[in-house]
Write an enzyme that holds these catalytic residues in place. Structure first.
Site, short mmCIF file in Angstrom:
data_model
loop_
_atom_site.label_atom_id
_atom_site.label_comp_id
_atom_site.label_asym_id
_atom_site.label_seq_id
_atom_site.Cartn_x
_atom_site.Cartn_y
_atom_site.Cartn_z
N ARG A 1 0.85 -1.19 0.00
CA ARG A 1 0.00 0.00 0.00
C ARG A 1 0.88 1.24 0.00
O ARG A 1 1.87 1.31 0.73
CB ARG A 1 -0.93 0.02 1.23
N GLU A 42 0.25 6.68 -2.91
CA GLU A 42 -0.83 7.33 -2.18
C GLU A 42 -0.92 8.79 -2.61
O GLU A 42 -0.01 9.57 -2.32
CB GLU A 42 -0.58 7.23 -0.67
N HIS A 79 -0.58 -0.53 -10.26
CA HIS A 79 -1.18 -1.54 -9.38
C HIS A 79 -1.52 -2.81 -10.17
O HIS A 79 -2.66 -3.26 -10.20
CB HIS A 79 -2.44 -0.99 -8.70
#
Length: 353
Positions: free
Chosen positions: A264, A290, A311
């Site tokens: 993440r 992020e 991703h």
């Protein structure tokens, strides 16, 4: 959903024993992950009664609501609405949830655990492509393949001396630091056993005995960063792990090291990472950021030795078949035995994302 008629296969001989199974996810997810053969496999089982060949709407009335009142095993996926108390109340016979994706957090409310509903997911199946991608990236990073390709483009026909550019080149004898003994982290450790590398692990939930079983050296995060040629992140995103790779940890990474993040983006202090990358002595391979789609002016879009993928490490394309197969097997196992082959307890769901 257009029809609730079971048109595939003969009626079940023992309808009393058959467990009512239904899907609940967006139509797009269902079409991507499951094919007619998966639904047919459920229909073929004498222990299963498929309530509908298409996903139910958890908030609809009519035929969907009637099916929800009967469902005992619910197969969920990406985009399934959270199973909160109001939705659970519409499924009074619900005994089990089979999540066909990885993380349960977007779907499973605390009420699901509190009501004692059995839970499983395809997280272990989804860990396979992430681990494969991670190890492939580690090999390419160690060989300086991405940077060499970029340098070759800029060289305009001049030779590129990779060994001259970096302190270390190649896999032999390097140290790979794995942060987080999640499913993916463990799968990466397992796959790295086939390479001549040293693997170290940072995970506060793992003790020395378990680390020995995994064949890794256990150390705190800062020490891992200081000794590793590649640092690979596999920790879950929790309040206490946000920004865990902070400025101090990033500064401790040795010159020439590579950071790989397939977990993440919020695990990393991205400003601190950008500052270090600007110095030119660190490489970052980021499958997640992020936010996930960085703004056009984000620093990481232009820092040197920075390679960002959209991703793609998790299950995509034909890899989705593994998720569907796992979900079908678990639904069949529960219908036949009343238990999953890979059940998830609350503590495991929190720790091993």
């Amino acid at each position: 959903m257009t029809s609730h008629t079971n048109t595939m296969g003969p009626p079940h001989v023992d309808a009393v024993r058959a467990v009512a199974v239904a899907f609940a996810m967006p139509e797009e997810t269902f079409a991507r992950v499951f094919d007619p053969g998966d639904v047919a496999a459920l229909h073929a089982a004498s222990t299963v009664r498929v309530l509908a060949d298409q996903p139910l709407d958890l908030d609809a009335g009519g035929a969907d609501a009637a099916c929800l009142a009967e469902v005992e095993v619910l197969v969920t996926g990406w985009g399934t609405p959270v199973l909160d108390p109001a939705r659970l109340d519409r499924m009074p016979r619900l005994r089990a949830v089979v999540h066909s994706a990885g993380s349960l957090r977007p779907v499973v409310d605390d009420a699901v655990w509190q009501r004692g509903i059995a839970i499983t997911s395809s997280a272990t199946a989804n860990a396979v492509p992430v681990a494969e991608f991670t190890v492939a990236v580690i090999v390419l990073a160690a060989k300086r393949a991405l940077g060499a390709a970029d340098a070759l483009r800029r060289a305009g026909g001049a030779p590129v001396d990779v060994e001259e550019s970096w302190p270390t080149v190649g896999m032999y004898g390097i140290t790979v630091g794995v942060v987080g003994a999640s499913r993916v982290g463990r799968a990466v450790i397992e796959r790295l056993r086939g390479y001549d590398v040293r693997v170290v692990l940072s995970d506060p939930t793992v003790g020395e005995a378990e680390a020995a079983r995994l064949g890794v050296a256990l150390m705190e995060l800062g020490e891992l960063c200081a000794v590793s040629d590649v640092v690979s992140l596999h920790a879950p995103l929790l309040p206490e792990t946000v920004g865990m790779l902070d400025r101090t940890a990033i500064e401790r990474m040795r010159p020439g090291a590579t950071l790989v993040n397939t977990a993440r983006g919020a695990l990393v202090d991205q400003d601190a990472l950008a500052d270090r990358l600007d110095r030119g002595d660190l490489t970052a391979v980021l499958d997640v950021t992020e936010p996930e789609l960085l703004p056009a002016g984000a620093r990481l879009r232009s820092t040197p030795n920075t390679f960002i993928t959209p991703h793609i490490a998790g299950s995509l394309g034909n890899e989705l078949r593994r998720l569907a197969g796992n979900a079908v097997r678990e639904a069949l196992a529960f219908s036949a035995t009343g238990a999953f082959t890979d059940p998830i307890a609350f503590e495991r769901a929190v720790i091993q994302a």
